[in-house]
Design a protein around this motif. Structure first.
Motif, PDB file in Angstrom:
ATOM      1  N   ALA A  98       0.801  -1.215   0.000  1.00  0.00           N
ATOM      2  CA  ALA A  98       0.000   0.000   0.000  1.00  0.00           C
ATOM      3  C   ALA A  98       0.838   1.270   0.000  1.00  0.00           C
ATOM      4  N   LEU A  99       2.008   1.245   0.614  1.00  0.00           N
ATOM      5  CA  LEU A  99       2.859   2.422   0.702  1.00  0.00           C
ATOM      6  C   LEU A  99       3.981   2.413  -0.332  1.00  0.00           C
ATOM      7  N   GLY A 100       3.983   1.416  -1.197  1.00  0.00           N
ATOM      8  CA  GLY A 100       5.010   1.346  -2.233  1.00  0.00           C
ATOM      9  C   GLY A 100       6.333   0.805  -1.774  1.00  0.00           C
ATOM     10  N   ALA A 101       6.369   0.163  -0.600  1.00  0.00           N
ATOM     11  CA  ALA A 101       7.614  -0.414  -0.082  1.00  0.00           C
ATOM     12  C   ALA A 101       7.795  -1.829  -0.635  1.00  0.00           C
ATOM     13  N   PRO A 102       9.026  -2.363  -0.609  1.00  0.00           N
ATOM     14  CA  PRO A 102       9.235  -3.751  -1.048  1.00  0.00           C
ATOM     15  C   PRO A 102       8.461  -4.724  -0.163  1.00  0.00           C
ATOM     16  N   LEU A 103       7.965  -5.787  -0.793  1.00  0.00           N
ATOM     17  CA  LEU A 103       7.245  -6.813  -0.042  1.00  0.00           C
ATOM     18  C   LEU A 103       8.207  -7.565   0.875  1.00  0.00           C
ATOM     19  N   ASP A 104       7.733  -7.869   2.048  1.00  0.00           N
ATOM     20  CA  ASP A 104       8.537  -8.576   3.038  1.00  0.00           C
ATOM     21  C   ASP A 104       8.844  -9.981   2.552  1.00  0.00           C
ATOM     22  N   ALA A 105      10.074 -10.434   2.776  1.00  0.00           N
ATOM     23  CA  ALA A 105      10.480 -11.761   2.323  1.00  0.00           C
ATOM     24  C   ALA A 105       9.654 -12.866   2.967  1.00  0.00           C
ATOM     25  N   GLY A 106       9.119 -12.631   4.161  1.00  0.00           N
ATOM     26  CA  GLY A 106       8.322 -13.656   4.839  1.00  0.00           C
ATOM     27  C   GLY A 106       6.840 -13.565   4.564  1.00  0.00           C
ATOM     28  N   LEU A 107       6.450 -12.655   3.670  1.00  0.00           N
ATOM     29  CA  LEU A 107       5.031 -12.448   3.441  1.00  0.00           C
ATOM     30  C   LEU A 107       4.361 -13.664   2.804  1.00  0.00           C
ATOM     31  N   TYR A 108       5.092 -14.387   1.982  1.00  0.00           N
ATOM     32  CA  TYR A 108       4.528 -15.575   1.336  1.00  0.00           C
ATOM     33  C   TYR A 108       3.974 -16.518   2.394  1.00  0.00           C
ATOM     34  N   GLU A 109       4.783 -16.824   3.392  1.00  0.00           N
ATOM     35  CA  GLU A 109       4.350 -17.755   4.427  1.00  0.00           C
ATOM     36  C   GLU A 109       3.189 -17.187   5.235  1.00  0.00           C
ATOM     37  N   GLU A 110       3.214 -15.891   5.501  1.00  0.00           N
ATOM     38  CA  GLU A 110       2.126 -15.261   6.242  1.00  0.00           C
ATOM     39  C   GLU A 110       0.809 -15.341   5.472  1.00  0.00           C
ATOM     40  N   LEU A 111       0.871 -15.060   4.183  1.00  0.00           N
ATOM     41  CA  LEU A 111      -0.341 -15.146   3.370  1.00  0.00           C
ATOM     42  C   LEU A 111      -0.850 -16.579   3.306  1.00  0.00           C
ATOM     43  N   ASP A 112       0.059 -17.514   3.142  1.00  0.00           N
ATOM     44  CA  ASP A 112      -0.324 -18.918   3.042  1.00  0.00           C
ATOM     45  C   ASP A 112      -1.043 -19.374   4.306  1.00  0.00           C
ATOM     46  N   ALA A 113      -0.505 -18.961   5.448  1.00  0.00           N
ATOM     47  CA  ALA A 113      -1.137 -19.351   6.709  1.00  0.00           C
ATOM     48  C   ALA A 113      -2.489 -18.662   6.883  1.00  0.00           C
ATOM     49  N   ALA A 114      -2.576 -17.396   6.527  1.00  0.00           N
ATOM     50  CA  ALA A 114      -3.809 -16.644   6.715  1.00  0.00           C
ATOM     51  C   ALA A 114      -4.926 -17.150   5.812  1.00  0.00           C
ATOM     52  N   PHE A 115      -4.591 -17.566   4.607  1.00  0.00           N
ATOM     53  CA  PHE A 115      -5.615 -18.026   3.675  1.00  0.00           C
ATOM     54  C   PHE A 115      -5.864 -19.531   3.779  1.00  0.00           C
ATOM     55  N   ASP A 116      -5.155 -20.183   4.706  1.00  0.00           N
ATOM     56  CA  ASP A 116      -5.458 -21.562   5.077  1.00  0.00           C
ATOM     57  C   ASP A 116      -5.578 -22.497   3.875  1.00  0.00           C
ATOM     58  N   GLY A 117      -4.516 -22.528   3.085  1.00  0.00           N
ATOM     59  CA  GLY A 117      -4.486 -23.463   1.960  1.00  0.00           C
ATOM     60  C   GLY A 117      -5.263 -23.016   0.737  1.00  0.00           C
ATOM     61  N   GLU A 118      -5.793 -21.795   0.735  1.00  0.00           N
ATOM     62  CA  GLU A 118      -6.547 -21.323  -0.425  1.00  0.00           C
ATOM     63  C   GLU A 118      -5.630 -20.883  -1.562  1.00  0.00           C
ATOM     64  N   LEU A 119      -4.395 -20.493  -1.256  1.00  0.00           N
ATOM     65  CA  LEU A 119      -3.470 -20.005  -2.284  1.00  0.00           C
ATOM     66  C   LEU A 119      -2.848 -21.167  -3.049  1.00  0.00           C
ATOM     67  N   GLU A 120      -2.855 -21.045  -4.359  1.00  0.00           N
ATOM     68  CA  GLU A 120      -2.144 -22.022  -5.184  1.00  0.00           C
ATOM     69  C   GLU A 120      -0.690 -21.615  -5.345  1.00  0.00           C
ATOM     70  N   TRP A 121      -0.440 -20.343  -5.614  1.00  0.00           N
ATOM     71  CA  TRP A 121       0.911 -19.821  -5.692  1.00  0.00           C
ATOM     72  C   TRP A 121       0.895 -18.300  -5.621  1.00  0.00           C
ATOM     73  N   VAL A 122       2.073 -17.743  -5.378  1.00  0.00           N
ATOM     74  CA  VAL A 122       2.286 -16.291  -5.418  1.00  0.00           C
ATOM     75  C   VAL A 122       3.375 -16.028  -6.446  1.00  0.00           C
ATOM     76  N   GLY A 123       3.081 -15.211  -7.440  1.00  0.00           N
ATOM     77  CA  GLY A 123       4.031 -14.941  -8.512  1.00  0.00           C
ATOM     78  C   GLY A 123       4.678 -13.579  -8.383  1.00  0.00           C
ATOM     79  N   ALA A 124       5.950 -13.502  -8.751  1.00  0.00           N
ATOM     80  CA  ALA A 124       6.669 -12.226  -8.748  1.00  0.00           C
ATOM     81  C   ALA A 124       6.265 -11.408  -9.968  1.00  0.00           C
ATOM     82  N   VAL A 125       6.370 -10.097  -9.827  1.00  0.00           N
ATOM     83  CA  VAL A 125       6.036  -9.175 -10.904  1.00  0.00           C
ATOM     84  C   VAL A 125       7.322  -8.541 -11.419  1.00  0.00           C
ATOM     85  N   TYR A 126       7.451  -8.483 -12.728  1.00  0.00           N
ATOM     86  CA  TYR A 126       8.636  -7.908 -13.364  1.00  0.00           C
ATOM     87  C   TYR A 126       8.248  -6.742 -14.266  1.00  0.00           C
ATOM     88  N   ARG A 127       9.229  -5.888 -14.520  1.00  0.00           N
ATOM     89  CA  ARG A 127       9.044  -4.684 -15.324  1.00  0.00           C
ATOM     90  C   ARG A 127      10.007  -4.704 -16.507  1.00  0.00           C
TER      91      ARG A 127
END
Length: 541
Positions: A98-127
């Motif tokens: 939201a503030l334009g800062a780099p995503l936290d390296a541990g965010l993948y695991e946090e999202l995975d736990a919060a969504f309780d197995g709903e996530l299939e994958w998280v993809g990186a974005v390139y420019r």
């Protein structure tokens, strides 16, 4: 940061990619797309893929707990940025910090736990560093690789052949990655497959763009056809569709990258403009030698003439009001008003425009009333680096000055059937033709025939070679926005060389830039072909 990769550097970058600092999800900062193109990580964004469809509103609320937000569609009030639709699906959603800062390296695991197995994958974005704005953003989908058929024996590499997805790939096969969380496509390609293939072009990514690749139709009020009070069937802005600036299929505004980083200044030397008009962006503080660019009464000019000319070249496009224009995303208007219409005044206005940053000058006027044009000739000769466009004249006969000057693109008019308007002057100086009959555009406030929110600030029937010339001026500004180093001669060559050979035939004459006809010059301008002439072949499709 922009990265330019030469052929010599390309081989060295393999090591750089392998050793570059990892970020969110363990993706490298630099990623090789093919043998000629490298992209860089946008560490502030990610693409989330869910196993099942997700309610977008509920997802937005849940993401807020992690300082994330959904990427939003955008339609700027100013014309600097195209209307943009984000490429969300019911399972894939683009998110950003939201503030334009780099995503936290541990965010993948946090999202995975919060969504309780709903996530299939998280993809990186390139420019893509060669493309400006959000049009450059994409995700190399982590669970897919596209591999040349010559590379065999891949099933034992954690890949699964996708026969249905491979159809119509003509020499490539689509493979699914079995463990995209731990071994995303980017890692599989870089670590193993490309070394085996010995060719970066043999292993490619399935890239999902952040923005929907729209075929652009502006949402300006009068762009589409439809009923209007006290008018016959209103055709909409047929002129922009005819020159393929917008409309069905792939058009110029689909090819040009969003925003050029600067506004191309189009000087409109005319009767001045309505500086209060809500649909035109003006250069601040530039009113010519009199310091006043506002609408003035000039003998021989229709009321509001300069405002009508300015609207065709550079009215703000896709702003939910009024009309679109040829160069509304990349231009500002410098309004310069005549007062006495002398040749010295004309020369001063031309010189003022050049000295104050104009890259294009539009002269929708012509005269035979100056026995000597030496002073204006000198101004036109000294307009180095500036594209000069002028109306051919409306007498149905020979072309008149300044369109006769060799440095000026002389512009004739055609109707909505691509037939030369019977009033449009013709002959040897004629360069190209453009729409010039019943063209919708801006006009002085309250004096128009098209009503937007009860304001009659637009007109539906601006006619004449005065209307044709700003189409060409707008196209010149568009080309400059793509490639600012183009010379006026190069821009003229592109515009003439890519024009559509409309009737009448034959084109049995020859200009420096192709076949020529005495009545329509090199033909009717084609914005799509003109901008495509500046793009690499891979971007023209």
């Amino acid at each position: 940061m922009l990265i330019t990769v030469t052929a010599v550097e390309a081989c060295q970058r393999v090591v750089a990619v392998r050793d570059a600092p990892s970020s969110f999800g363990g993706y490298p900062f630099l990623l090789q797309q093919d043998s000629a193109h490298w992209v860089e990580l946008d560490a502030t964004r990610a693409l989330l893929c869910f196993l099942r469809p997700v309610d977008k509103g509920q997802l937005a609320e849940r993401l807020g707990r992690f300082g994330l937000e959904l990427e939003r569609d955008r339609a700027e009030d100013r014309g600097d940025t195209e209307f943009e639709v984000v490429n969300h699906t019911d399972r894939r959603f683009w998110v950003r910090e939201a503030l334009g800062a780099p995503l936290d390296a541990g965010l993948y695991e946090e999202l995975d736990a919060a969504f309780d197995g709903e996530l299939e994958w998280v993809g990186a974005v390139y420019r893509d560093p060669e493309i400006a704005g959000r049009q450059s953003l994409h995700c190399p989908v982590p669970d897919v690789l596209i591999v040349d058929e010559v590379v065999s024996g891949l099933e034992g590499e954690g890949l699964r052949a996708d026969d249905e997805g491979s159809s119509y790939l003509n020499g490539y096969r689509r493979y699914s990655i079995e463990e995209p969380r731990t071994r995303p496509a980017a890692r599989v390609a870089q670590e193993q497959l490309r070394q085996r293939a010995g060719n970066a072009d043999a292993v490619l990514y399935e890239n999902m763009p952040l923005l929907v690749p729209l075929s652009m139709d502006p949402v300006d009020t009068f762009y589409p056809a439809g009923p209007q009070p006290n008018l016959p069937a209103y055709p909409g802005q047929w002129n922009l569709r005819r020159i393929r600036a917008y409309g069905p299929g792939r058009t110029a505004h689909d090819v040009v990258a969003t925003g050029s980083g600067f506004d191309v200044i189009i000087a409109v030397i005319d009767s001045g403009c309505d500086l209060t008009h809500p649909d035109i962006a003006y250069v601040a503080g530039s009113g010519g030698i009199s310091g006043n660019g506002s609408n003035t009464g000039v003998p021989g000019f229709a009321a509001g003439h300069g405002t009508m000319v300015a609207g065709i070249a550079g009215a703000t496009s896709h702003n939910l009001k009024g009309v679109a224009s040829v160069a509304g995303y990349w231009s500002r208007i410098m309004p310069l008003a005549f007062s006495s219409f002398t040749n010295t005044e004309a020369a001063r206005l031309i010189n003022f425009a050049v000295a104050n940053g104009a890259r294009v000058i539009n002269m929708s006027w012509n005269t035979t009333g100056w026995p000597s044009t030496l002073v204006t000739d000198r101004a036109l000769n000294d307009a180095n680096g500036v594209v000069l466009c002028a109306a051919a004249g409306n007498g149905g006969g020979v072309i008149t000055y300044p369109a006769t000057h060799p440095n000026v693109i002389a512009c004739g008019a055609v109707n909505n059937n691509d037939r030369r308007a019977n009033f449009s002057n013709f002959g040897t100086p004629l360069s190209v033709v453009a729409p010039g009959v019943d063209v919708p555009t801006t006009t002085t406030r309250g004096s128009g025939t098209l009503s937007d929110l009860d304001r009659k600030d637009w007109v539906h029937d601006f006619t004449g070679t005065s209307a044709a010339a700003p189409h060409v001026a707008g196209l010149a500004a568009m080309l400059i926005a793509i490639e600012p180093t183009l010379t006026p001669a190069e821009i003229r060559a592109i515009i003439e060389g890519t024009s559509n050979r409309v009737p009448p035939s034959p084109y049995n004459g020859q200009s420096e830039n192709g076949p020529w006809n005495t009545f329509v010059g090199n033909g009717r301008i084609d914005a799509m072909d003109a901008v495509s002439a500046l793009k690499p072949a891979r971007l023209r499709r």
